[in-house]
Design a protein around this motif. Structure first.
Motif, PDB file in Angstrom:
ATOM      1  N   LEU A 741     -67.246   0.846  39.070  1.00 53.43           N
ATOM      2  CA  LEU A 741     -66.168   0.499  39.985  1.00 53.43           C
ATOM      3  C   LEU A 741     -64.838   0.283  39.258  1.00 53.43           C
ATOM      4  O   LEU A 741     -63.800   0.114  39.900  1.00 53.43           O
ATOM      5  N   GLY A 742     -64.877   0.240  37.931  1.00 58.84           N
ATOM      6  CA  GLY A 742     -63.647   0.010  37.169  1.00 58.84           C
ATOM      7  C   GLY A 742     -63.095  -1.390  37.327  1.00 58.84           C
ATOM      8  O   GLY A 742     -61.911  -1.644  37.115  1.00 58.84           O
ATOM      9  N   VAL A 743     -63.959  -2.335  37.714  1.00 56.95           N
ATOM     10  CA  VAL A 743     -63.508  -3.701  38.001  1.00 56.95           C
ATOM     11  C   VAL A 743     -63.771  -4.608  36.799  1.00 56.95           C
ATOM     12  O   VAL A 743     -64.682  -4.373  36.019  1.00 56.95           O
ATOM     13  N   LYS A 744     -62.957  -5.653  36.693  1.00 58.25           N
ATOM     14  CA  LYS A 744     -63.104  -6.546  35.537  1.00 58.25           C
ATOM     15  C   LYS A 744     -63.510  -7.981  35.906  1.00 58.25           C
ATOM     16  O   LYS A 744     -64.052  -8.693  35.081  1.00 58.25           O
ATOM     17  N   GLY A 745     -63.207  -8.408  37.146  1.00 57.73           N
ATOM     18  CA  GLY A 745     -63.566  -9.778  37.525  1.00 57.73           C
ATOM     19  C   GLY A 745     -62.336 -10.655  37.639  1.00 57.73           C
ATOM     20  O   GLY A 745     -61.428 -10.570  36.807  1.00 57.73           O
ATOM     21  N   ALA A 746     -62.309 -11.503  38.677  1.00 56.14           N
ATOM     22  CA  ALA A 746     -61.087 -12.255  38.966  1.00 56.14           C
ATOM     23  C   ALA A 746     -61.325 -13.744  39.178  1.00 56.14           C
ATOM     24  O   ALA A 746     -60.398 -14.479  39.475  1.00 56.14           O
ATOM     25  N   GLY A 747     -62.552 -14.188  39.020  1.00 53.89           N
ATOM     26  CA  GLY A 747     -62.877 -15.560  39.414  1.00 53.89           C
ATOM     27  C   GLY A 747     -62.277 -16.638  38.543  1.00 53.89           C
ATOM     28  O   GLY A 747     -62.035 -17.748  39.005  1.00 53.89           O
ATOM     29  N   GLU A 748     -62.084 -16.337  37.281  1.00 59.93           N
ATOM     30  CA  GLU A 748     -61.709 -17.422  36.369  1.00 59.93           C
ATOM     31  C   GLU A 748     -60.268 -17.342  35.875  1.00 59.93           C
ATOM     32  O   GLU A 748     -59.732 -18.293  35.320  1.00 59.93           O
ATOM     33  N   ALA A 749     -59.654 -16.159  36.051  1.00 62.82           N
ATOM     34  CA  ALA A 749     -58.333 -15.898  35.468  1.00 62.82           C
ATOM     35  C   ALA A 749     -57.335 -17.023  35.723  1.00 62.82           C
ATOM     36  O   ALA A 749     -56.654 -17.493  34.807  1.00 62.82           O
ATOM     37  N   GLY A 750     -57.276 -17.455  36.984  1.00 62.45           N
ATOM     38  CA  GLY A 750     -56.280 -18.468  37.340  1.00 62.45           C
ATOM     39  C   GLY A 750     -56.402 -19.731  36.520  1.00 62.45           C
ATOM     40  O   GLY A 750     -55.402 -20.333  36.115  1.00 62.45           O
ATOM     41  N   ALA A 751     -57.642 -20.133  36.256  1.00 61.27           N
ATOM     42  CA  ALA A 751     -57.869 -21.376  35.532  1.00 61.27           C
ATOM     43  C   ALA A 751     -57.661 -21.202  34.026  1.00 61.27           C
ATOM     44  O   ALA A 751     -57.546 -22.183  33.293  1.00 61.27           O
ATOM     45  N   ILE A 752     -57.635 -19.963  33.570  1.00 58.78           N
ATOM     46  CA  ILE A 752     -57.533 -19.711  32.136  1.00 58.78           C
ATOM     47  C   ILE A 752     -56.070 -19.685  31.684  1.00 58.78           C
ATOM     48  O   ILE A 752     -55.701 -20.272  30.678  1.00 58.78           O
ATOM     49  N   GLY A 753     -55.235 -19.000  32.449  1.00 58.85           N
ATOM     50  CA  GLY A 753     -53.854 -18.834  32.007  1.00 58.85           C
ATOM     51  C   GLY A 753     -52.937 -19.992  32.331  1.00 58.85           C
ATOM     52  O   GLY A 753     -51.946 -20.232  31.640  1.00 58.85           O
ATOM     53  N   SER A 754     -53.258 -20.740  33.418  1.00 58.46           N
ATOM     54  CA  SER A 754     -52.234 -21.633  33.962  1.00 58.46           C
ATOM     55  C   SER A 754     -52.029 -22.915  33.158  1.00 58.46           C
ATOM     56  O   SER A 754     -50.898 -23.405  33.065  1.00 58.46           O
ATOM     57  N   THR A 755     -53.103 -23.462  32.587  1.00 60.36           N
ATOM     58  CA  THR A 755     -52.975 -24.777  31.940  1.00 60.36           C
ATOM     59  C   THR A 755     -51.937 -24.755  30.806  1.00 60.36           C
ATOM     60  O   THR A 755     -51.007 -25.577  30.802  1.00 60.36           O
ATOM     61  N   PRO A 756     -52.051 -23.823  29.843  1.00 56.55           N
ATOM     62  CA  PRO A 756     -51.033 -23.831  28.785  1.00 56.55           C
ATOM     63  C   PRO A 756     -49.644 -23.480  29.297  1.00 56.55           C
ATOM     64  O   PRO A 756     -48.638 -23.961  28.746  1.00 56.55           O
ATOM     65  N   ALA A 757     -49.560 -22.664  30.354  1.00 58.25           N
ATOM     66  CA  ALA A 757     -48.228 -22.326  30.886  1.00 58.25           C
ATOM     67  C   ALA A 757     -47.516 -23.593  31.337  1.00 58.25           C
ATOM     68  O   ALA A 757     -46.335 -23.798  31.049  1.00 58.25           O
ATOM     69  N   VAL A 758     -48.253 -24.457  32.034  1.00 53.93           N
ATOM     70  CA  VAL A 758     -47.633 -25.684  32.552  1.00 53.93           C
ATOM     71  C   VAL A 758     -47.251 -26.627  31.408  1.00 53.93           C
ATOM     72  O   VAL A 758     -46.141 -27.175  31.373  1.00 53.93           O
ATOM     73  N   VAL A 759     -48.159 -26.803  30.454  1.00 56.77           N
ATOM     74  CA  VAL A 759     -47.848 -27.726  29.352  1.00 56.77           C
ATOM     75  C   VAL A 759     -46.696 -27.172  28.518  1.00 56.77           C
ATOM     76  O   VAL A 759     -45.771 -27.907  28.139  1.00 56.77           O
ATOM     77  N   ASN A 760     -46.721 -25.867  28.260  1.00 56.23           N
ATOM     78  CA  ASN A 760     -45.603 -25.256  27.526  1.00 56.23           C
ATOM     79  C   ASN A 760     -44.277 -25.488  28.243  1.00 56.23           C
ATOM     80  O   ASN A 760     -43.248 -25.709  27.605  1.00 56.23           O
ATOM     81  N   ALA A 761     -44.325 -25.433  29.567  1.00 59.45           N
ATOM     82  CA  ALA A 761     -43.088 -25.615  30.332  1.00 59.45           C
ATOM     83  C   ALA A 761     -42.532 -27.024  30.139  1.00 59.45           C
ATOM     84  O   ALA A 761     -41.321 -27.218  30.007  1.00 59.45           O
ATOM     85  N   VAL A 762     -43.426 -28.006  30.122  1.00 64.10           N
ATOM     86  CA  VAL A 762     -42.966 -29.388  29.945  1.00 64.10           C
ATOM     87  C   VAL A 762     -42.400 -29.573  28.525  1.00 64.10           C
ATOM     88  O   VAL A 762     -41.332 -30.176  28.340  1.00 64.10           O
ATOM     89  N   ILE A 763     -43.093 -29.027  27.532  1.00 62.38           N
ATOM     90  CA  ILE A 763     -42.602 -29.136  26.150  1.00 62.38           C
ATOM     91  C   ILE A 763     -41.227 -28.450  26.049  1.00 62.38           C
ATOM     92  O   ILE A 763     -40.298 -28.963  25.439  1.00 62.38           O
ATOM     93  N   ASP A 764     -41.118 -27.297  26.690  1.00 63.15           N
ATOM     94  CA  ASP A 764     -39.852 -26.547  26.680  1.00 63.15           C
ATOM     95  C   ASP A 764     -38.731 -27.374  27.313  1.00 63.15           C
ATOM     96  O   ASP A 764     -37.610 -27.428  26.798  1.00 63.15           O
ATOM     97  N   ALA A 765     -39.053 -28.030  28.429  1.00 60.50           N
ATOM     98  CA  ALA A 765     -38.055 -28.869  29.091  1.00 60.50           C
ATOM     99  C   ALA A 765     -37.596 -29.982  28.154  1.00 60.50           C
ATOM    100  O   ALA A 765     -36.399 -30.258  28.023  1.00 60.50           O
ATOM    101  N   LEU A 766     -38.563 -30.594  27.473  1.00 60.83           N
ATOM    102  CA  LEU A 766     -38.223 -31.705  26.582  1.00 60.83           C
ATOM    103  C   LEU A 766     -37.351 -31.234  25.418  1.00 60.83           C
ATOM    104  O   LEU A 766     -36.373 -31.890  25.057  1.00 60.83           O
ATOM    105  N   TRP A 767     -37.691 -30.085  24.849  1.00 63.22           N
ATOM    106  CA  TRP A 767     -36.866 -29.555  23.748  1.00 63.22           C
ATOM    107  C   TRP A 767     -35.449 -29.271  24.239  1.00 63.22           C
ATOM    108  O   TRP A 767     -34.483 -29.492  23.526  1.00 63.22           O
ATOM    109  N   SER A 768     -35.335 -28.780  25.486  1.00 66.80           N
ATOM    110  CA  SER A 768     -33.994 -28.478  26.009  1.00 66.80           C
ATOM    111  C   SER A 768     -33.162 -29.748  26.117  1.00 66.80           C
ATOM    112  O   SER A 768     -31.945 -29.701  26.074  1.00 66.80           O
ATOM    113  N   GLY A 769     -33.857 -30.890  26.251  1.00 69.59           N
ATOM    114  CA  GLY A 769     -33.143 -32.164  26.316  1.00 69.59           C
ATOM    115  C   GLY A 769     -33.049 -32.842  24.957  1.00 69.59           C
ATOM    116  O   GLY A 769     -32.714 -34.021  24.867  1.00 69.59           O
ATOM    117  N   GLY A 770     -33.418 -32.125  23.893  1.00 71.19           N
ATOM    118  CA  GLY A 770     -33.280 -32.667  22.544  1.00 71.19           C
ATOM    119  C   GLY A 770     -34.482 -33.459  22.046  1.00 71.19           C
ATOM    120  O   GLY A 770     -34.433 -34.078  20.989  1.00 71.19           O
TER     121      GLY A 770
END
Ligand code: FES
Ligand code: FES
Lengths: 790, 189
Positions: A741-770
């Motif tokens: 079927l050429g399929v790879k699976g979609a059940g876990e992707a959301g939980a894999i990518g999002s956590t570091p994206a959110v934490v990185n965003a907070v760290i990025d915000a803090l760096w922008s404020g010095g």
């Protein structure tokens, strides 16, 4: 053949029963004469049972039996399904996980059961638990995996004084990695915790054991992700009862996320007790028990170093991690920090030297096992936090730093798969465009401008990127067998064409929210060219489905769907023989499409239904061909599948309070071909919420006595509707080259990518404020974020 | 003690224990198993039903407190729902249209909560919907499609009266049919 249903957002066929209150979950089932079980559990994380007195409880009206550890001594413990030995060759330590803690033995986490009351009603059983007198000798306990390794730490199992379950090294020789790190122009070092979280499927676990004295057969209704696996583990390893005398039914199941893969003691005990008493026995967990007893997820303590050359190319990655196993080894637990984690440390980057050193330890806590993503979120968290931090430290753009280090595209067909430094060979990948797409959706340049302006205000803005890869479609049996799995990870399917041309499909996959009753039917209807109403999907019952390995690791469509495709091929192959005979032509002259076989270049054809009927009424029939049109298949995948994508979070951080508001969550995922876009998007949404939950809200808190202090929804912060924004999603499609079927699976992707994206965003915000902080402990509560700024 | 409750339009006289919670009365005595139990701290909303037209968590109420009240559960929400004809409530339609459910465990509570919201606020904003769902946990959907489902229902609302009839649920166990309950059973004589 053109597709009518594949690729369409067909509305789910299973929805109506759930929408009208007619879903049938295990606790909804009531059998005549059914008794109810309630467990007496250890209030301590570590304590010796000095005595148990059940006299008073037994005397209560309505109490049928009270079983203690002494009654079940003959039963084996629940087994572990994966063996990972020490790096020096010593065998993995596998302490017995008993059904009930016997007198003289020690309970090893809060909730460890010492007795089970069986009574006529649930409330009588609960009341009787109060009357069971247990004398405890409280012993010192440890919940932190790092502290458990310190000399003099309380011992979980006396025979293993160092509290180690096993240790493990993987990747390039450590000397080579040391050299790469030492000679790097820049090394980013991060010490962090990937905290323990609780899966929290909304349906609490529930079981009904029913031994039928007439047929000498057991039925177990269980809220499981894999009925056949439970039958195998329970029959062969725990109760020692013949498998053909046991039917396991996984009816509607209210979410799993990993926590309902494993075989639990309560499951075996209700089955066993039902035979002792000759009556059905039901047990339904309450939420407080679920917090104490369901396998938890994550719980790593890590030191990670990533080396770069002067141009920003990654030169090496060195990881040292301690992983908490809990008190006992759960079904898949040893695989999670090792083969589902260490093997993903290549990420989407060309890192030439990688080594991981992993120590897996026992603590006085409930077992840790696979939770949505299982090892891959931990690997992604580590990589994506490192690369974002490296960009900040080196004054580079985090997106550019990724672009520069991405593995170049390869389709796995005309170009070979990508061989990583950590054993896996990626099937197909094209990483650059998913990040490009994500940045475009974000409006990256405008964002950076807005961020500069916000830095002067009270609300800092931050963006966090995460470009993940995962290994799904678990898994080639021979490969996992060589890595210590004690099971094969294929899937089975049966396609039974009924005489009237209607089709029943039996799958070993199990749906507990994923929508198989729709997606699988779309596939079958299209491949056979028949209406979806003519196809029915049957799953979740070991008496109707021949065999199955179940649903986890984003494997249902990639592995279970492939097994169905094999059976469809067999149906069409035999159908062509019958059609050729009826049409008086050679098989080779036929083509199949739109539900009929047609003689090429003519209008002579015979429909699928006519062929089906002929197969069962074989009057005019090919000589020597068996009647019937019903095929079973097993599909063992050739490789894992490797979905990937890019998640981007935008946060606002209140300087005064430290409160983080998630403003935007963008997900561009490549999960291979998509059968039902609506369902895939829904899977991504749910995963995102869980990943965001880990970043901002969730996490267990143990006190110094290893007591879980936030074991309820009053205290454990679950993501709620007003914690989350609308999600922005998009897809790219790079087909899997090695499944039909050429399929790879979609059940876990959301939980894999999002956590570091959110934490990185907070760290990025803090760096922008010095505030040049490297890390904030998850979950990123206002207090922690505020402290990081002050 | 004796209570009399009108459940989905049908009057029920029942003997309950003083301590029986409304949710257990509905599930265990009336076999209306569409109302779920997801927690023991009144925090998840899976048990939400309407009592005299107001959404309440049926795990926070004793059955005795519902004496004399009219209770609507998810089984009573469809405009018409029998094996031969079926017309669902706009919220039920909306959840299907927008893929607002996955495992379906939280769904009855979500729908009952949303119905209460739409009664008081027929055109809620996204923020108002999210706020109204604050007491209901869904672990599967990330709420995105639940919000959309409620918006869908708001724009497709025909102001229906909930159905007052339920139909029997028949089980498929290897037992005699007469032996088993897996949902509410209507006795016919
Ligand atoms: S069961 Fe009533 S709020 Fe959770
Ligand atoms: S759909 Fe599963 S909890 Fe909401």
């Amino acid at each position: 053949m053109s597709n009518k249903f594949i690729g369409q957002s067909v509305k789910r066929l299973e929805d109506k029963r759930f929408l009208t209150g007619k879903g049938r979950y295990t606790d909804d089932i009531n059998l005549p004469g059914m008794l109810h079980a309630h467990f007496v559990r250890s209030p301590y994380a570590h304590a010796r049972v000095q005595s148990i007195d059940t006299t008073e409880a037994l005397a209560m009206e309505g109490v049928v039996a009270v079983f203690t550890g002494d009654d079940v001594k003959e039963l084996n413990g629940v087994p572990c399904g994966w063996q990972v030995n020490f790096r020096n060759g010593e065998t993995m330590r596998e302490p017995k996980h008993p059904m009930l803690i016997a007198t003289g033995d020690t309970a090893k986490h809060v909730g460890d059961p010492v007795a089970v009351i069986i009574a006529e009603t649930k409330s009588i059983a609960t009341d009787a638990a109060e009357a069971v007198m247990v004398e405890w000798e409280e012993l010192p306990a440890i919940a932190s995996p790092a502290d458990a390794l310190k000399p003099g730490a309380p011992k979980v199992h006396d025979q293993y004084p160092d509290n180690k379950a096993f240790d493990w090294t993987f990747g390039n020789p450590v000397e080579e990695v040391d050299a790469a790190i030492e000679s790097a122009a820049h090394v980013t070092t991060l010490e962090f915790v990937n905290q323990r979280v609780v899966p929290n499927a909304m349906e609490p676990r529930a079981y009904i054991g029913h031994y039928d004295t007439v047929s000498d057969k057991y039925t177990l209704y269980t809220s499981t992700q894999n009925p056949h696996l439970i039958r195998l583990l329970m029959c062969a390893f725990v109760l020692g009862i013949p498998e053909h005398k046991v039917r396991v039914v996984g009816p509607d199941v209210g979410g799993g996320f990993g926590s309902k893969i494993y075989h639990y003691t309560e499951e075996a005990l209700v089955t066993w007790a039902s035979k002792q008493l000759g009556q059905p026995v039901k047990w339904t967990s309450d939420r407080s028990e679920a917090f104490l007893m369901d396998a938890h997820g994550r719980d790593h303590v890590t030191k990670a170093e990533m080396g770069f050359d002067a141009d920003g190319n990654i030169t090496g990655l060195r990881i040292k991690t301690i992983a908490n196993m809990g008190a006992y080894l759960s079904t898949f637990a040893p695989a999670v920090p090792t083969y589902l984690h260490g093997t993903l440390l290549q990420g989407v980057y060309t890192t030439p030297k990688i080594n991981i050193d992993m120590t897996c330890v026992f603590t006085h806590t409930v077992a840790v096992d696979a939770y949505r993503g299982a090892g891959r979120p931990e690997a992604t968290y580590l990589l994506e936090r490192l690369i974002d931090l490296a960009a900040l430290e080196m004054g580079k753009d985090p997106a550019q730093l990724r672009f520069q280090n991405f593995i170049p595209p390869f389709d796995g067909v005309t170009q070979p798969g990508y061989q990583t430094q950590v054993a896996l060979q990626y099937d197909s990948g094209n990483y650059h465009p998913v990040l490009e797409k994500g940045l475009e959706m974000l409006g990256y340049d405008d964002f950076r401008q807005a961020q500069k302006e916000a830095a002067q205000s009270n609300k800092l803005l931050g963006v966090g990127i995460s470009t993940y890869i995962e290994a799904c479609g678990i898994a080639p049996s021979a490969v996992v067998g060589a890595l210590g799995a004690r099971a094969g990870l294929y899937e089975s399917a049966q396609v039974r064409v009924q005489p009237t041309g209607k089709v029943s499909v039996f799958t070993g996959s199990h749906s507990h929210g994923q929508g198989h009753e729709t997606t699988f039917v779309q596939v079958v209807a299209d491949k056979l060219g028949i209406p979806m109403e003519d196809v029915e999907l049957v799953h979740g019952d070991s008496d109707t489905v021949a065999f199955g390995m179940g649903t986890y690791g984003s494997r249902s469509l990639a592995v279970g769907g492939s097994a169905i495709m094999k059976s469809i091929d067999k149906v069409l192959e035999k159908g062509a023989k019958i059609a050729a005979h009826k049409l008086e032509c050679a098989e080779g002259d036929l083509e199949y499409g739109n539900g009929k076989w047609t003689v090429k270049g003519t209008d002579k054809s015979i429909g699928f239904g006519d062929v089906a009927l002929t197969a069962y009424v074989p009057h005019v029939y090919p000589a020597g061909l068996e009647p019937g049109l019903d095929f079973s298949s097993f599909y063992d995948p050739a490789n894992f599948t490797y979905p990937f994508g890019c998640h981007i979070a935008v946060v606002e951080v209140d300087k005064e309070t430290g409160k983080v508001t998630l403003k935007r969550m963008i997900a561009v995922d490549d999960v291979g071909n998509i059968i039902n876009p609506m369902i895939v998007e829904g899977q991504i949404h749910g995963g995102l919420a869980q990943g965001i939950g880990q970043a901002l809200l969730e996490g267990t808190i143990y006190d110094e006595n290893a007591q879980l202090t936030n074991g309820s929804y009053m205290d454990y912060c679950m993501p709620r509707a007003d914690d989350l924004p609308m999600f922005e999603t998009a897809n790219q499609t790079t087909p899997c080259p090695h499944n039909p079927l050429g399929v790879k699976g979609a059940g876990e992707a959301g939980a894999i990518g999002s956590t570091p994206a959110v934490v990185n965003a907070v760290i990025d915000a803090l760096w922008s404020g010095g505030h040049q902080v490297k890390d904030i402990l998850m979950p990123l509560t206002p207090e922690r974020v505020w402290r990081a700024m002050n | 003690m004796q209570i009399q409750v009108t459940v989905n339009g049908k009057t029920r006289k029942s003997e309950v224990e003083d301590r029986t919670l409304l949710v257990h009365y509905l599930r265990d005595q009336l076999h209306l198993t569409g109302t779920h139990v997801g927690c023991d701290t009144s925090s998840c909303g899976a048990c939400t039903v309407h009592v005299d037209g107001v959404a309440v968590k049926s795990c926070t109420l004793l059955a005795a407190q519902a004496d004399g009240c009219a209770v609507t559960t998810i089984e009573g929400m469809a405009i018409q729902d029998s094996p031969t004809t079926s017309q669902l409530h706009p919220l039920q339609e909306g959840f299907k249209e927008c893929h607002g459910l996955q495992c379906g465990f939280c769904t009855p509570g979500m729908i009952m909560t949303a119905a209460d919201l739409l009664k008081h606020n027929p055109n809620p904003s996204e923020a108002e919907i999210r706020e109204a769902l604050e007491g209901n946990i869904c672990r599967c959907t990330g709420y995105h499609n639940i919000v959309k489902a409620i918006q869908w229902a708001a724009t497709h609302s025909t102001k229906p009266e909930p159905n007052q009839q339920e139909e029997p649920v028949v089980a498929d166990e290897h037992l005699f049919t007469n032996d088993v309950t897996t949902g509410e059973v209507v006795e016919t004589h």
